[in-house]
Structure formats: C-alpha cells, structure tokens
Design an enzyme around this catalytic site. Structure first.
Site, mmCIF file in Angstrom:
data_model
loop_
_atom_site.group_PDB
_atom_site.id
_atom_site.type_symbol
_atom_site.label_atom_id
_atom_site.label_comp_id
_atom_site.label_asym_id
_atom_site.label_seq_id
_atom_site.Cartn_x
_atom_site.Cartn_y
_atom_site.Cartn_z
ATOM 1 N N GLU A 91 9.233 -4.620 14.621
ATOM 2 C CA GLU A 91 10.072 -5.238 13.871
ATOM 3 C C GLU A 91 11.122 -5.267 12.777
ATOM 4 O O GLU A 91 11.042 -3.910 12.956
ATOM 5 C CB GLU A 91 8.354 -6.213 13.170
ATOM 6 C CG GLU A 91 7.441 -6.590 13.487
ATOM 7 C CD GLU A 91 6.730 -6.856 12.262
ATOM 8 O OE1 GLU A 91 5.533 -7.114 12.567
ATOM 9 O OE2 GLU A 91 6.361 -6.614 11.070
ATOM 10 N N CYS A 104 14.379 -2.889 7.045
ATOM 11 C CA CYS A 104 13.672 -1.919 6.575
ATOM 12 C C CYS A 104 13.882 -1.813 7.992
ATOM 13 O O CYS A 104 12.636 -3.067 9.201
ATOM 14 C CB CYS A 104 12.691 -2.571 6.394
ATOM 15 S SG CYS A 104 10.940 -2.045 6.743
ATOM 16 N N CYS A 111 1.183 3.106 15.097
ATOM 17 C CA CYS A 111 1.273 3.903 14.189
ATOM 18 C C CYS A 111 -0.473 4.371 14.573
ATOM 19 O O CYS A 111 -1.122 3.595 14.068
ATOM 20 C CB CYS A 111 0.689 3.106 12.554
ATOM 21 S SG CYS A 111 1.155 4.446 11.459
ATOM 22 N N CYS A 115 -3.995 3.770 7.987
ATOM 23 C CA CYS A 115 -4.325 3.092 6.430
ATOM 24 C C CYS A 115 -5.306 1.532 6.560
ATOM 25 O O CYS A 115 -4.632 0.636 7.585
ATOM 26 C CB CYS A 115 -3.496 3.154 5.999
ATOM 27 S SG CYS A 115 -2.483 4.443 6.090
ATOM 28 N N CYS A 118 -3.632 -1.454 6.525
ATOM 29 C CA CYS A 118 -1.959 -2.116 6.496
ATOM 30 C C CYS A 118 -2.126 -2.655 8.117
ATOM 31 O O CYS A 118 -3.301 -1.983 8.736
ATOM 32 C CB CYS A 118 -1.495 -0.840 6.882
ATOM 33 S SG CYS A 118 0.364 -0.657 7.835
ATOM 34 N N CYS A 332 3.986 -5.383 6.353
ATOM 35 C CA CYS A 332 4.204 -4.248 7.665
ATOM 36 C C CYS A 332 3.048 -4.915 8.799
ATOM 37 O O CYS A 332 2.016 -4.699 8.797
ATOM 38 C CB CYS A 332 3.055 -3.793 7.406
ATOM 39 S SG CYS A 332 3.754 -2.858 6.182
HETATM 40 N N1 SAH Z 1 4.514 4.794 7.175
HETATM 41 C C1 SAH Z 1 5.202 5.134 6.083
HETATM 42 C C2 SAH Z 1 6.244 3.954 6.072
HETATM 43 C C3 SAH Z 1 5.766 3.071 6.605
HETATM 44 S S1 SAH Z 1 4.865 1.538 5.606
HETATM 45 C C4 SAH Z 1 4.388 5.380 5.173
HETATM 46 O O1 SAH Z 1 3.033 5.204 4.511
HETATM 47 O O2 SAH Z 1 5.078 5.335 3.680
HETATM 48 C C5 SAH Z 1 5.613 0.804 4.131
HETATM 49 C C6 SAH Z 1 4.953 1.079 2.624
HETATM 50 O O3 SAH Z 1 3.784 -0.695 2.797
HETATM 51 C C7 SAH Z 1 4.271 2.067 2.305
HETATM 52 O O4 SAH Z 1 3.525 2.459 1.300
HETATM 53 C C8 SAH Z 1 2.615 1.383 3.128
HETATM 54 O O5 SAH Z 1 1.596 1.793 2.245
HETATM 55 C C9 SAH Z 1 2.782 -0.164 2.634
HETATM 56 N N2 SAH Z 1 2.442 -1.459 3.056
HETATM 57 C C10 SAH Z 1 1.326 -1.655 3.998
HETATM 58 N N3 SAH Z 1 0.827 -2.390 4.166
HETATM 59 C C11 SAH Z 1 1.472 -3.052 3.063
HETATM 60 C C12 SAH Z 1 0.872 -4.558 2.786
HETATM 61 N N4 SAH Z 1 -0.265 -5.365 3.711
HETATM 62 N N5 SAH Z 1 1.004 -4.474 1.544
HETATM 63 C C13 SAH Z 1 1.292 -3.664 0.852
HETATM 64 N N6 SAH Z 1 1.937 -3.066 0.835
HETATM 65 C C14 SAH Z 1 1.848 -2.211 3.185
#
Ligand code: SAH
Length: 341
Positions: A91, A104, A111, A115, A118, A332
């Site tokens: 994406e 982005c 990944c 988390c 996510c 994401c």
């Molecule tokens: N792995 C890296 C970059 C990708 S995620 C990182 O963790 O920073 C980019 C950002 O989007 C991160 O801050 C992540 O925690 C956040 N993110 C992931 N899922 C999300 C969601 N459902 N809503 C809002 N932010 C989210």
C-alpha cells in the site's frame, strides 16, 4: 541478469559506469533522465550515444508497479494498492496538505513488530522491500496523479529500521538535487523504537526527520501494545532519543496514538510529560483509526483535548493530528489485509 536501476544510488551508478568504461558524469545525467524526465525507455535519452543506450537497455530494466486498486477520499487522500513483480501487494498513501503533497511509503511486505492496535502486523513480514520498490511508489503516484510530491513519510507498512540499508539508500536517492529533489527536512522516518538503529541513524548524513512511535508512557502499558518494548524498554529508548538529539541537534517527533481508556488518561499525560522532560521533542497526538479485528477504540474528543491541554500545561510542544482518509481504509495495512482475505 537485469538490474533494477531505480535502486541505484549515484555511487552505484558511478561504479557501474566505471565497470563499462564510461565517464562518471553520466551518473548525474542518468539521475536527471530517470527522475526529472521520467523516461519510459532508454531511447528517450537524447544526450548519449546509441550504443551506450543499448548497453543500458541490456543491463537495466525500468520497472513499474502494477496498480491493483485506488481509493480516493473526499479530503484529497488517495490510497493505492500495488502489485510487486513477485506478486506481493503493498500500500502507498498520498496526502494533500496546505504545504504540498506527501506520500506515505511502505518498506516491507508485512511487518514483524506485532503492535497490538495495528492492522499491518496482522500479516507477518514476508520480506524487505528493495530500494527500487520504495522509489517506485513515489514515481508511480506521480505518474498516476500527475502531481509533484514534495514530502515523504516513511510510515507505511513495515518497520523501516528493520530494513535499514535499503531505506537509507532510498532516502539518498529521493534527495538528489537533480532527481526527485525531496528536501531532507521534508522527509520523516518513523520507527517503533529499534534502539541500536537509532544510534546508527544519528550518524546518517542527511537532515531527515526522525519520529518515534511511543504510544505509552510506562513499560507496563507499552509492553501490552508493543512487543518491541520487551527488547528495548522505555529507559533505553529515551536514552537513545536523547543521544540522537544531542548528536544531530535535531528535534524528534514523538507519536502517541490515543486509545480509549488505555493510554488517554490525565495520569498518562503526566507520566508522558515526566518521561520526556527536558528533551527537545515535539509530540504528535494521533486519533486512532479503528481496526475491525482489534478491540482498541478511539478516544473521545473530550479525552483527546484534555490530554492535549495537560501536555500544554506541562509546557510540552504538542499537536493533535488532523485525521485524513478515514473513509477509505487509510489506517495502516487495512486495504492490503482486506485484499488478502
Ligand atoms: N513501523 C514504523 C512505521 C510504520 S507505522 C513505526 O512503528 O513507527 C506508522 C505510524 O502509524 C506508527 O506510529 C503506528 O503506530 C501508527 N499506526 C498504526 N496503526 C494505526 C492505526 N490503526 N491508527 C492510527 N495510527 C496507527
């Protein structure tokens, strides 16, 4: 074997040119043809000899990504689902701002950071993206939309510091003055906190912004939502951030997703203020984009504003991020994971 020219840094191009006894200044010319004129065929190059162009054609492929799906949001956000040459899906998101357009960029197929909130981590990492596959995300978005991209955020699917070498090459290539010329200060790399790489990154020669996905003010809370915290707990992470700031003299962005009744209390705001006390950071509060498969909920507007006010009261630099593209699966990894079901 055909080589992917969009993965070549200027040094790589010079090495290649040396290997075929060509002049090094051709490297700059090639960058200009590839990223300014955006050639689709080496024969479009007008300032090089035919035999030389034939050699380039024999050695390199001008790759493209296949557009599988595009979603457009009312606020100008666009989401693209691309198919890579090996069939994997990634994406890319385009966002419209008052100051320009940002893309982005995804760095990995899936990944491994896992988390809890996510959508990207629901699919395990299959492989790193190659540098050329990151470059192509920008080229394809410019080609599809006809827009010039001015800003890049490395915040798509994947953990950029888990694909460190390829990401650093990517940053160099998009920054070249004769190429895409995206200013280092217009680029942000976001990491969930790979501490050893934050130290390495403090030696990186470009003034690219660093963002840290913090999302919780205590180890107890952070362990619950971010497995990486078990490898690199908050004390070590904050130490690395502090080192990075001293070394580079740059302000770091702290990302903090507000999750209802989890990390959005005033107590959390105070703990966060204590944790970041004295650091040259800028806190970006992020409204959570809810993911169907996850039980986390977005904080109420009242809770978000109260959290924000408390940090302000504690004299921290803080903003509440404007939300974009919530009508189009922009959270994401959501579009990709839908497609893979
Ligand atoms: N792995 C890296 C970059 C990708 S995620 C990182 O963790 O920073 C980019 C950002 O989007 C991160 O801050 C992540 O925690 C956040 N993110 C992931 N899922 C999300 C969601 N459902 N809503 C809002 N932010 C989210």
């Amino acid at each position: 074997m055909m080589k992917h020219i969009y993965g070549y840094t200027i040094e790589d191009l010079k090495d290649y040119l040396a290997s075929i006894q060509a002049k090094p200044f051709r490297a700059n010319q090639l960058i200009e043809w590839l990223y300014r004129h955006k050639i689709k065929d080496f024969n479009e190059i007008t300032n090089m000899k035919k035999e030389f162009l034939q050699t380039l054609k024999n050695d390199f492929v001008l790759d493209e990504l296949q557009l599988v799906q595009q979603q457009n949001s009312a606020d100008g956000t666009m989401k693209f689902l691309f198919r890579l040459i090996d069939g994997n899906l990634i994406e890319t998101v385009l966002m419209k701002h008052v100051y320009g357009y940002s893309v982005c960029v995804t760095t990995e197929v899936g990944c491994n950071m896992g988390c809890a909130f996510c959508a990207s981590g629901m699919k395990k990492k299959l492989r790193n993206l190659e540098t050329y596959e990151m470059i192509l995300q920008i080229l394809m978005v410019e080609q599809i939309t006809g827009l010039k991209i001015s800003h890049v955020v490395v915040m798509g699917i994947g953990e950029p510091f888990d694909n460190y070498e390829n990401v650093l090459k990517f940053l160099h290539i998009i920054n070249y003055p004769l190429g895409l010329e995206i200013g280092a200060r217009h680029i942000t790399v976001s990491t969930c906190g790979l501490v050893d790489k934050i130290y390495s990154y403090s030696n990186f020669d470009l003034q690219v912004n660093l963002a840290i996905s913090l999302h919780a003010p205590t180890n107890q809370l952070r362990n619950e939502i971010m497995p990486i915290n078990k490898a690199y707990p908050l004390e070590e992470l904050v130490k690395a951030i502090s080192f990075y700031i001293k070394k580079t003299n740059r302000r770091v962005t702290i990302e903090y997703i507000l999750l209802k009744d989890f990390n959005d209390t005033l107590e959390c705001a105070n703990q966060l203020a204590d944790l970041l006390h004295g650091l040259n950071v800028y806190i970006n509060l992020i409204p959570y984009n809810e993911v169907k498969e996850k039980h986390y909920k977005r904080s109420s507007l009242d809770a978000m504003h109260a959290f924000y006010d408390q940090l302000k009261k504690r004299s921290l630099n803080v903003t509440l991020r404007r939300e974009q593209g919530s009508d189009i699966d922009a959270a994401c990894g959501q579009l990709r994971s839908k497609h893979m079901k």
